[in-house]
Scaffold this active site. Structure first.
Site: not given
Length: 659
Positions: A516, A524, A529, A533, A559
């Site tokens: 994680d 973000n 975004h 990405d 994530d």
């Protein structure tokens, strides 16, 4: 041998009693005369008579004893012959009591059912009989007890030792007491007829298929047998002419009267040629009168199958097919013969203009036609291809095996079918390849003769590539290119099942990581975004870059990432986890001129036989990852072995690592 046994011997009983009486009379006479006051001559005469009677008695006793010994010897030999016949018989023999117990059997019967003699003699006939045939044996026993059965003969199924049913022909008789007639036991002969039954079943099935095929094809059958006094016709035959079953049976010449007068000479000639041996089959096409008065066209095919010593016909069998539609079509073709050339030209133009590639061959597999699309796909011109063998122009292999896809003609009598293949690859002369979808259809003329092949194929390269792309997309994450959650779970389930089969314990061959990202939400929130990405792609490359080619990396969503170390021990997994943490921490990601730093927390769990289901292993690793975050992020935490309880999880002790 005792006197009682001599007296009690069946056919010598009365003679023995007479001999005994004579001997007693002699003894009594001797005693009486010894007490009487008789003269010397009288005594001498009595003594001579006594001696003579005694000698005769002894001689007869000798003869009787010898005869009895001979009879007993013959009985012994008879018993030996019966025993040898029973032991050496190829047919099963069993002696059965009235309650069904097997008293004695021979090796053939035991072998037939796969038992030893000791095993089968411990059973009853009811235990080795097929459940559906038990009633047959019970009815025989009931008739035996009622005195209505002395012999029996029927077929039934037995059960072998392994439970396999086997058909047998059972014949036997009841052995009764000679005086009272009371049944004592049964002697049965059991013959294995399983092969015959199977053959009969195959014959019946074949006959059913044959009759069904004839009826489905609309073919009637006639059977001329002089011994039965005439000709019989199948129901399809008589219905073809509008009659009922049996309405046309009998007179073998009646069918001739139903033939159109203009066709009788042709039929008679064909019939005569076949009977004279000039043709193998009788075959003729003619018109017959239907019951309603109209005329229908018939194809009659037959063959003489039996003749007498003089060559005279005894039996013949044949079939009749209603070919009225075919004849009508032929008449229409005759009418349209002038238009045939134009139709052929239109067909040629059509084949040349369609979007599919078409190649035609003759019976010798030589190319007779190619349209422009086929020229383009094969790279061979029509002028160069015509008259050449198909392999000179068209060479297709299976995409998976690489083996050539054969273009074979159907066997004689075999039904002509089209062969479709959607995974063929066409190899051109210059060794270039293209994926194709092909359909190969044989050409069969009206005489059921093979006339060649028609190969229709399409360029399927783009469609095949799209299929591969779709298959890849179904198993991979669209953003990172890693395995997606569903394909990863399937792979993990396979490894868990394999670990159970192998019995791998806690130190198993595979390790699972739950990763994680730390501080990813900030990227973000600040960069949008698009920045997130882009960063996820970098993370995927970093994780993939520090692992081996056999290890599986997946993005589970958001994530969250997961890793299966396929050859990882627990110590090696810790080293790999630290490498992943360091690689992610050192990404130096910048978006719109602004640097972003992220980290990773990892939970580690073993994949082994006693680790529970897949969701339990993931839950342990997730909990360990949560413990790593609680311990300050950017570190590894190892989950404890064993299953997770439903109410709480003891947090594992984290292994500190630099953030």
């Amino acid at each position: 041998m005792t006197l009682r046994s001599i007296i009690g011997s069946g056919r010598y009983k009365h003679a023995a009693l007479a001999l005994l009486a004579a001997g007693l009379a002699v003894v009594a006479a001797s005693l009486v005369t010894s007490r009487l006051d008789l003269g010397v001559e009288a005594l001498r005469l009595c003594l001579q008579i006594s001696v003579a009677v005694t000698v005769c008695a002894l001689f007869l006793a000798y003869l009787f004893i010898g005869r009895i010994s001979e009879d007993r010897r013959q009985i012994t030999e008879s018993e030996q012959r019966f025993r040898r016949a029973m032991e050496d018989s190829a047919i099963g023999i069993a002696i059965v009591s009235l309650d069904g117990r097997i008293l004695q059997t021979n090796p053939a019967f035991a072998t037939m059912l796969g038992y030893s003699r000791e095993e089968i003699e411990a059973l009853t006939f009811f235990q080795i009989t097929h459940p559906d045939d038990l009633q047959i044996g019970r009815e025989t026993m009931a008739g035996l007890r009622a005195g209505t059965v002395d012999t029996f003969h029927f077929e039934k199924r037995y059960l072998k030792k392994d439970g396999t049913p086997v058909w047998a022909n059972l014949a036997g008789s009841v052995i009764r007491d000679g005086r009272s007639g009371r049944p004592l036991y049964l002697v049965s002969q059991i013959e294995d007829i399983d092969a015959r039954k199977q053959a009969e079943g195959r014959i019946a099935e074949a006959e059913t298929r044959w009759n069904f095929a004839l009826a489905g094809a609309g073919q009637g059958v006639w059977d001329f047998d002089i011994r039965k006094g005439g000709t019989t016709y199948s129901s399809t035959w008589v219905k073809m002419l509008g009659y009922g079953d049996g309405e046309l049976d009998g007179d073998p010449d009646r069918w001739l009267t139903m033939i159109h007068p203009d066709d009788r000479a042709t039929v008679a000639e064909a019939d005569r040629d076949h009977l004279d041996g000039q043709t193998e089959f009788f075959e003729a096409e003619f018109r017959m009168r239907h019951k309603d008065g109209r005329r229908i066209w018939i194809l009659d095919r037959g063959k003489a199958i039996e003749r007498d010593a003089n060559g005279q016909l005894i039996r013949a069998i044949g079939s009749l097919t209603d070919i009225t539609r075919r004849k009508q079509a032929e008449e229409r073709l005759i009418v349209s013969a002038a238009m045939l050339a134009d139709e052929k030209e239109r067909l040629k133009v059509t084949l040349q203009s369609i979007g599919d590639a078409v190649i035609c061959t003759d019976a010798a597999n030589r190319v007779t036609f190619m349209n422009p699309v086929a020229e383009k796909l094969t790279g061979v011109s029509s002028d160069d291809a015509l008259g050449k063998t198909l392999s000179h122009v068209y060479w297709a292999v299976d995409e998976e095996t690489g083996h050539r896809i054969g273009m074979t003609r159907p066997a004689t009598g075999e039904e002509a079918r089209s062969d479709q293949n959607s995974r063929a690859v066409l190899i051109r002369r210059d060794d270039t390849r293209c994926s194709i979808r092909q359909v190969v259809s044989p050409i069969i003329n009206e005489r059921n003769e093979f006339g060649g092949l028609v190969i229709v194929f399409q360029d399927f390269t783009d469609a095949r590539a799209l299929q591969r792309q779709l298959a890849h997309a179904a198993a991979h994450d669209a953003l990172t290119g890693l395995a997606n959650r569903s394909s990863f779970i399937r792979a993990m389930e396979g490894l868990v099942d394999q670990a159970r089969k192998d019995g791998s314990t806690a130190g198993g061959h595979h390790q699972f990581m739950f990763i994680d990202l730390d501080h990813f939400k900030l990227v973000n929130d600040t960069g949008g975004h698009a920045a997130g990405d882009a960063l996820l792609k970098r993370v995927a490359e970093a994780v993939r870059g520090v692992l081996g080619p056999e290890d599986i990396v997946a993005r589970l969503g958001g994530d969250e990432f997961a890793v299966i170390l396929k050859s990882g021990s627990a110590p090696g997994a810790r080293i790999a986890a630290r490498s992943i943490i360091d690689a992610i921490a050192g990404l130096n990601f910048t978006w719109d001129g602004r640097p972003h730093a992220i980290g990773a927390s990892i939970g580690l769990a073993a994949i082994c036989a006693n680790c529970g289901e897949v969701d339990e292993i993931i839950a342990r690793a997730d909990a360990a990852c949560y413990a790593a975050k609680a311990a300050g992020r950017g570190c590894l935490s190892v989950a404890p072995d064993g299953k997770i309880s439903d109410d709480r999880l003891e947090l594992p002790k984290p292994l500190a690592a630099a953030s």
